[in-house]
Motif scaffolding. Structure first.
Motif, PDB file in Angstrom:
ATOM      1  N   PHE A  34     116.889  67.952  46.678  1.00  0.00           N
ATOM      2  CA  PHE A  34     116.997  66.485  46.562  1.00  0.00           C
ATOM      3  C   PHE A  34     117.745  65.908  47.763  1.00  0.00           C
ATOM      4  N   PHE A  35     118.829  66.567  48.157  1.00  0.00           N
ATOM      5  CA  PHE A  35     119.640  66.115  49.295  1.00  0.00           C
ATOM      6  C   PHE A  35     118.825  66.169  50.588  1.00  0.00           C
ATOM      7  N   LEU A  36     118.064  67.241  50.774  1.00  0.00           N
ATOM      8  CA  LEU A  36     117.244  67.380  51.984  1.00  0.00           C
ATOM      9  C   LEU A  36     116.119  66.350  52.012  1.00  0.00           C
ATOM     10  N   ASN A  37     115.516  66.083  50.845  1.00  0.00           N
ATOM     11  CA  ASN A  37     114.477  65.049  50.768  1.00  0.00           C
ATOM     12  C   ASN A  37     115.052  63.676  51.092  1.00  0.00           C
ATOM     13  N   LEU A  38     116.287  63.448  50.641  1.00  0.00           N
ATOM     14  CA  LEU A  38     116.963  62.170  50.905  1.00  0.00           C
ATOM     15  C   LEU A  38     117.136  61.967  52.406  1.00  0.00           C
ATOM     16  N   LEU A  39     117.388  63.078  53.116  1.00  0.00           N
ATOM     17  CA  LEU A  39     117.554  63.024  54.579  1.00  0.00           C
ATOM     18  C   LEU A  39     116.220  63.129  55.313  1.00  0.00           C
ATOM     19  N   GLN A  40     115.122  63.261  54.530  1.00  0.00           N
ATOM     20  CA  GLN A  40     113.760  63.339  55.074  1.00  0.00           C
ATOM     21  C   GLN A  40     113.595  64.521  56.037  1.00  0.00           C
ATOM     22  N   ILE A  41     114.136  65.677  55.631  1.00  0.00           N
ATOM     23  CA  ILE A  41     114.003  66.901  56.415  1.00  0.00           C
ATOM     24  C   ILE A  41     112.698  67.594  56.026  1.00  0.00           C
ATOM     25  N   PRO A  42     111.817  67.886  56.979  1.00  0.00           N
ATOM     26  CA  PRO A  42     110.539  68.542  56.659  1.00  0.00           C
ATOM     27  C   PRO A  42     110.747  69.917  56.004  1.00  0.00           C
ATOM     28  N   GLU A  43     109.778  70.298  55.157  1.00  0.00           N
ATOM     29  CA  GLU A  43     109.779  71.600  54.477  1.00  0.00           C
ATOM     30  C   GLU A  43     111.107  71.852  53.755  1.00  0.00           C
ATOM     31  N   SER A  44     111.550  70.866  53.002  1.00  0.00           N
ATOM     32  CA  SER A  44     112.860  70.915  52.342  1.00  0.00           C
ATOM     33  C   SER A  44     112.954  72.042  51.317  1.00  0.00           C
ATOM     34  N   THR A  45     111.848  72.338  50.621  1.00  0.00           N
ATOM     35  CA  THR A  45     111.882  73.392  49.597  1.00  0.00           C
ATOM     36  C   THR A  45     112.161  74.754  50.222  1.00  0.00           C
ATOM     37  N   GLN A  46     111.525  75.047  51.351  1.00  0.00           N
ATOM     38  CA  GLN A  46     111.761  76.312  52.037  1.00  0.00           C
ATOM     39  C   GLN A  46     113.141  76.345  52.685  1.00  0.00           C
ATOM     40  N   ALA A  47     113.625  75.183  53.116  1.00  0.00           N
ATOM     41  CA  ALA A  47     114.906  75.124  53.823  1.00  0.00           C
ATOM     42  C   ALA A  47     116.103  75.180  52.878  1.00  0.00           C
ATOM     43  N   ALA A  48     115.950  74.748  51.633  1.00  0.00           N
ATOM     44  CA  ALA A  48     117.084  74.608  50.711  1.00  0.00           C
ATOM     45  C   ALA A  48     117.899  75.891  50.523  1.00  0.00           C
ATOM     46  N   PRO A  49     117.278  77.062  50.263  1.00  0.00           N
ATOM     47  CA  PRO A  49     118.095  78.276  50.100  1.00  0.00           C
ATOM     48  C   PRO A  49     118.918  78.606  51.341  1.00  0.00           C
ATOM     49  N   ALA A  50     118.379  78.277  52.530  1.00  0.00           N
ATOM     50  CA  ALA A  50     119.089  78.569  53.776  1.00  0.00           C
ATOM     51  C   ALA A  50     120.354  77.731  53.931  1.00  0.00           C
ATOM     52  N   VAL A  51     120.419  76.594  53.239  1.00  0.00           N
ATOM     53  CA  VAL A  51     121.586  75.725  53.326  1.00  0.00           C
ATOM     54  C   VAL A  51     122.801  76.372  52.666  1.00  0.00           C
ATOM     55  N   LEU A  52     122.595  77.082  51.560  1.00  0.00           N
ATOM     56  CA  LEU A  52     123.704  77.656  50.803  1.00  0.00           C
ATOM     57  C   LEU A  52     124.007  79.110  51.156  1.00  0.00           C
ATOM     58  N   VAL A  53     123.012  79.829  51.616  1.00  0.00           N
ATOM     59  CA  VAL A  53     123.171  81.270  51.809  1.00  0.00           C
ATOM     60  C   VAL A  53     124.154  81.596  52.936  1.00  0.00           C
ATOM     61  N   GLY A  54     124.465  80.595  53.759  1.00  0.00           N
ATOM     62  CA  GLY A  54     125.413  80.805  54.843  1.00  0.00           C
ATOM     63  C   GLY A  54     126.796  81.191  54.368  1.00  0.00           C
ATOM     64  N   PHE A  55     127.128  80.899  53.111  1.00  0.00           N
ATOM     65  CA  PHE A  55     128.447  81.283  52.594  1.00  0.00           C
ATOM     66  C   PHE A  55     128.583  82.805  52.553  1.00  0.00           C
ATOM     67  N   ALA A  56     127.471  83.507  52.383  1.00  0.00           N
ATOM     68  CA  ALA A  56     127.501  84.970  52.368  1.00  0.00           C
ATOM     69  C   ALA A  56     127.558  85.530  53.783  1.00  0.00           C
TER      70      ALA A  56
END
Length: 454
Positions: free
Chosen positions: A358-380
């Protein structure tokens, strides 16, 4: 005649004092701060030394790290059970090996993982190239090399006055913007351009010696210890955006700069005590009868000439390297492997990423569904977002995810573990909150700049 000789001696003494400040400081800047272009690659001096060291000794480092982790665990268990006087009565060895049960547990888990990975035995999820293999054969040799070299060369920045010089010179900028003393500028630059983990070790040492308060050390370690400039070139190449490296790194720098202004003023950094561990050693106030530059120079010269002997510095270098190897490497193997196992073999990060779409769609980032896991996985792990984003078609999205993986800064395979094992007063909950805050602050900035770039 006697007066002339006296004046000559005083001038010679003054000249020698200035040389003692200038020469080591210049070498320190070249090694840790100044980007150098050699054979078509950009790196800092210590980075070229690290590459050369790994070229000759890199193949032996996984075996060495396996021995270090096992030795750390075995000696810790013996120390806690039998309390041998040779360790208990030695302050340095006591700190390394006489530890609490929870830290022994982490060392045992780290030993299990490293044995499984080195000998490729046990469940595959422990030693696969995506989990234990990444830690033992990729990350730990790099850390071992950087810490080995920095243990001996960091005194060029710490002990010969350059931090005191710059600290006095730019206190008026660092304090109002980031709520930290001026000397942290050198710390920040060394971290930003050189190596984040080395920067945290440098910060922790300054905390222990009374140059930073607890809050200042927490701010510096969680706002400035970015992944190195050389590694940014690796990530840009991996994401196929090398042709955009200049705007890519400028984006990282600008977004991180804004986060460094905001984060010290909000929870959890704002709640940390602004007190010193030991007696305060810092004085950046300028006398009324002296210019700022003159006082900064005098302060640097004074620090350089109050230094310990060269032999003492070498001894302290050995202690730093041993301390980092014994205390840190088991934690890196333990928590790093656990984090990668969770990432690779469970759907936890995928599930957690649903609100991110939802946050990525709000920012109009292309391919948000594929990008979403990459946003959080950086904590690992810092490199995982780039791995997940590599298959995304949109160059703009790859640019955003790559930059974000740097600005998030907190990842448990490296900076997170080092902070937790240090005296810096941040726990794992604080680190996760800071990770989320950095994501929320920097992602819109990165996206805005990416829209201009593309």
């Amino acid at each position: 005649m006697q007066n002339i000789n006296t004046i000559k001696k005083q001038n010679n003494k003054k000249f020698n004092e200035i040389i003692k400040f200038v020469m080591p400081s210049v070498v320190g800047i070249i090694l840790f701060i100044l980007p150098l272009n050699y054979a078509g690659s950009i790196n800092i001096g210590i980075g070229y030394m690290a590459d050369l060291f790994k070229e000759y000794f890199g193949e032996y480092l996984p075996a060495l790290m396996t021995v270090v982790v096992l030795l750390s665990t075995i000696v810790s268990i013996i120390t806690v059970i039998f309390k041998p006087k040779v360790i208990i009565n030695n302050e340095f060895l006591n700190e390394c090996f006489y530890i609490t049960p929870i830290w022994i547990t982490f060392r045992i888990i780290g030993s299990i993982f490293i044995l499984s990975t080195f000998f490729k035995v046990g469940p595959e999820f422990m030693h696969s190239p995506a989990t234990g293999g990444t830690l033992l054969f990729d990350l730990m040799p790099t850390l071992a090399t950087w810490f080995l070299l920095s243990g001996f060369f960091l005194p060029l920045l710490l002990n010969y006055g350059i931090m005191d010089f710059f600290g006095t010179l730019i206190k008026g900028i660092m304090r109002p913007l980031f709520l930290v003393p001026g000397r942290s500028a050198i710390d920040a630059i060394a971290s930003w351009i050189g190596s984040g983990p080395v920067g945290i070790v440098l910060t922790n040492k300054q905390l222990q010696e009374g140059y930073y308060t607890a809050k200042e050390a927490a701010i510096i370690s969680s706002c400035f210890s970015l992944v190195s400039l050389p590694f940014a070139t690796v990530v840009a190449s991996f994401l196929k955006i090398s042709h955009l490296f200049l705007p890519f790194y400028l984006t990282i720098s600008l977004a991180s700069f804004m986060a460094a202004i905001v984060l010290p003023r909000i929870y959890p950094l704002s709640k940390i005590s602004d007190e010193y561990m030991v007696k305060c050693q810092i004085n950046e106030e300028v006398p009324e009868n002296m210019s700022t530059l003159q006082h900064a120079f005098n302060t640097g010269v004074s620090k350089a000439n109050s230094n310990n002997s060269f032999i003492d510095i070498i001894k302290n270098g050995f202690k730093i390297v041993i301390d980092v190897y014994i205390n840190l490497m088991p934690m890196v193997m333990c928590w790093g492997t656990l984090g990668l196992i969770v990432t690779e073999y469970t759907p936890i990060f995928t599930i957690l990423s649903y609100p991110v779409i939802f946050f990525l769609n709000l920012l109009q980032i292309p391919e948000s569904t594929q990008a979403a896991p990459a946003v959080l996985v950086g904590f690992a792990d810092m490199f995982l977002p780039s791995v997940l984003a590599a298959g995304i078609e949109s160059e703009m999205t790859r640019f955003i995810i790559g930059a974000l993986s740097f600005t998030q800064l907190i990842y448990m395979t490296e900076t997170g573990v080092i902070i937790l094992k240090s005296d810096i007063p941040l726990n794992i909950k604080d680190l996760f909150v800071i990770f989320i805050e950095r994501t929320i602050i920097t992602l819109p900035i990165i996206t805005l700049i990416a829209n201009f770039v593309f």
